[in-house]
Motif scaffolding. Structure first.
Motif, mmCIF file in Angstrom:
data_model
loop_
_atom_site.group_PDB
_atom_site.id
_atom_site.type_symbol
_atom_site.label_atom_id
_atom_site.label_comp_id
_atom_site.label_asym_id
_atom_site.label_seq_id
_atom_site.Cartn_x
_atom_site.Cartn_y
_atom_site.Cartn_z
ATOM 1 N N CYS A 13 0.834 -1.202 0.000
ATOM 2 C CA CYS A 13 0.000 0.000 0.000
ATOM 3 C C CYS A 13 0.874 1.259 0.000
ATOM 4 O O CYS A 13 0.657 2.182 -0.785
ATOM 5 C CB CYS A 13 -0.895 0.027 1.234
ATOM 6 N N ALA A 16 2.564 1.952 -3.329
ATOM 7 C CA ALA A 16 1.646 2.479 -4.350
ATOM 8 C C ALA A 16 1.336 3.949 -4.102
ATOM 9 O O ALA A 16 1.305 4.751 -5.041
ATOM 10 C CB ALA A 16 0.362 1.659 -4.369
ATOM 11 N N TYR A 130 1.359 -3.169 -6.655
ATOM 12 C CA TYR A 130 0.093 -2.605 -7.113
ATOM 13 C C TYR A 130 0.117 -2.289 -8.605
ATOM 14 O O TYR A 130 -0.773 -2.694 -9.343
ATOM 15 C CB TYR A 130 -0.258 -1.341 -6.317
ATOM 16 N N PRO A 134 -3.097 -3.926 -10.826
ATOM 17 C CA PRO A 134 -4.051 -3.345 -9.876
ATOM 18 C C PRO A 134 -5.394 -4.071 -9.814
ATOM 19 O O PRO A 134 -6.226 -3.749 -8.978
ATOM 20 C CB PRO A 134 -4.213 -1.907 -10.358
ATOM 21 N N CYS A 139 -5.330 -5.552 -4.187
ATOM 22 C CA CYS A 139 -5.209 -4.183 -4.696
ATOM 23 C C CYS A 139 -6.569 -3.489 -4.732
ATOM 24 O O CYS A 139 -6.703 -2.336 -4.329
ATOM 25 C CB CYS A 139 -4.579 -4.199 -6.082
ATOM 26 N N VAL A 143 -5.672 -1.554 -1.352
ATOM 27 C CA VAL A 143 -4.872 -0.430 -1.852
ATOM 28 C C VAL A 143 -5.761 0.661 -2.457
ATOM 29 O O VAL A 143 -5.552 1.849 -2.196
ATOM 30 C CB VAL A 143 -3.812 -0.899 -2.870
#
Length: 169
Positions: A13, A16, A130, A134, A139, A143
Motif C-alpha cells: 500500500c 503504491a 500494485y 491493480p 489491490c 490499496v
C-alpha cells in the motif's frame, strides 16, 4: 535527491501511494529497522524524492493521512507507524511536522520519527506490487481505498502519469 523512510501499513500500500506522487523518483519496498525497541524490522518503504518538487512536509502529511496514524492496533509490530530519518535535521523536521499535523486528527498521532538503521529489499516478484496488476483482489480491496484518499486529499501532488488511473477508480 533526498530520501526518507515510511512505515505504517503494508508496504504494498505504502509503495503504491508514494509511487503515485509527483517528485518521487523511486520507492524501495521492504523492511526497515531502527534502534532500541524498534530494532526488529517492520514493513516500510524508502522514498527517494526531489525536494524542489515535493517537500518533506507534504510527504509526511500524505503518510499520516493514508494510514491509521492514530491506531495502536495489534499489528503495529508488523506495521510500525514511523517516519525513518537519515540525519538529525531531517529528524527535527519530521518531529515538527508530526506535531503540527496533530490538529488534523481527533485522536493522538502515534507515528514517531525514528533513526533509520537497516533496510532489506523485498523479493523482486513483490516489488511494484500494485502497479504491476491493480486488478488483484488485494489491490482492489485494500490499496484502492487508500489511493482514493490520496486522490481526494492530494490530487495536486499526484504524478500526471498516475492521475488518469486514479481518476478511474
Amino acid at each position: 535527491m533526498k530520501k526518507i523512510g515510511f512505515g505504517g501499513s503494508c508496504h504494498w500500500c505504502t509503495e503504491a501511494i508514494f509511487r503515485s506522487l509527483r517528485g518521487v523518483t523511486a520507492v524501495e519496498q521492504g523492511w526497515i529497522s531502527s534502534d532500541g525497541e524498534n530494532a526488529v524490522p517492520s514493513e516500510a518503504v524508502i522514498v527517494n524524492f526531489d525536494p524542489d518538487t515535493i517537500s518533506l512536509q507534504t510527504l509526511i502529511t500524505v503518510h499520516l493521512h493514508t494510514h491509521s496514524c492514530t491506531s495502536a492496533h495489534e499489528m503495529r509490530s508488523k506495521y510500525r507507524s514511523a517516519v525513518y530519518t537519515f540525519d538529525d535535521a531531517q529528524a527535527q523536521e519530521a518531529v515538527q511536522a508530526i506535531q503540527n499535523l496533530q490538529k488534523d486528527f481527533t485522536d493522538t498521532i502515534i507515528t514517531r520519527a525514528l533513526p533509520f538503521q537497516t533496510f532489506k529489499l523485498n523479493e523482486e516478484n513483490y516489488l511494484d506490487y500494485y502497479y504491476k496488476d491493480p486488478s488483484k483482489p488485494f489491490c482492489q480491496n485494500i490499496v484502492n481505498p487508500k489511493l482514493k484518499t490520496l486522490l481526494a486529499k492530494f490530487a495536486k501532488d499526484i504524478a500526471p502519469e498516475h492521475l488518469s488511473h486514479l481518476v478511474a477508480l
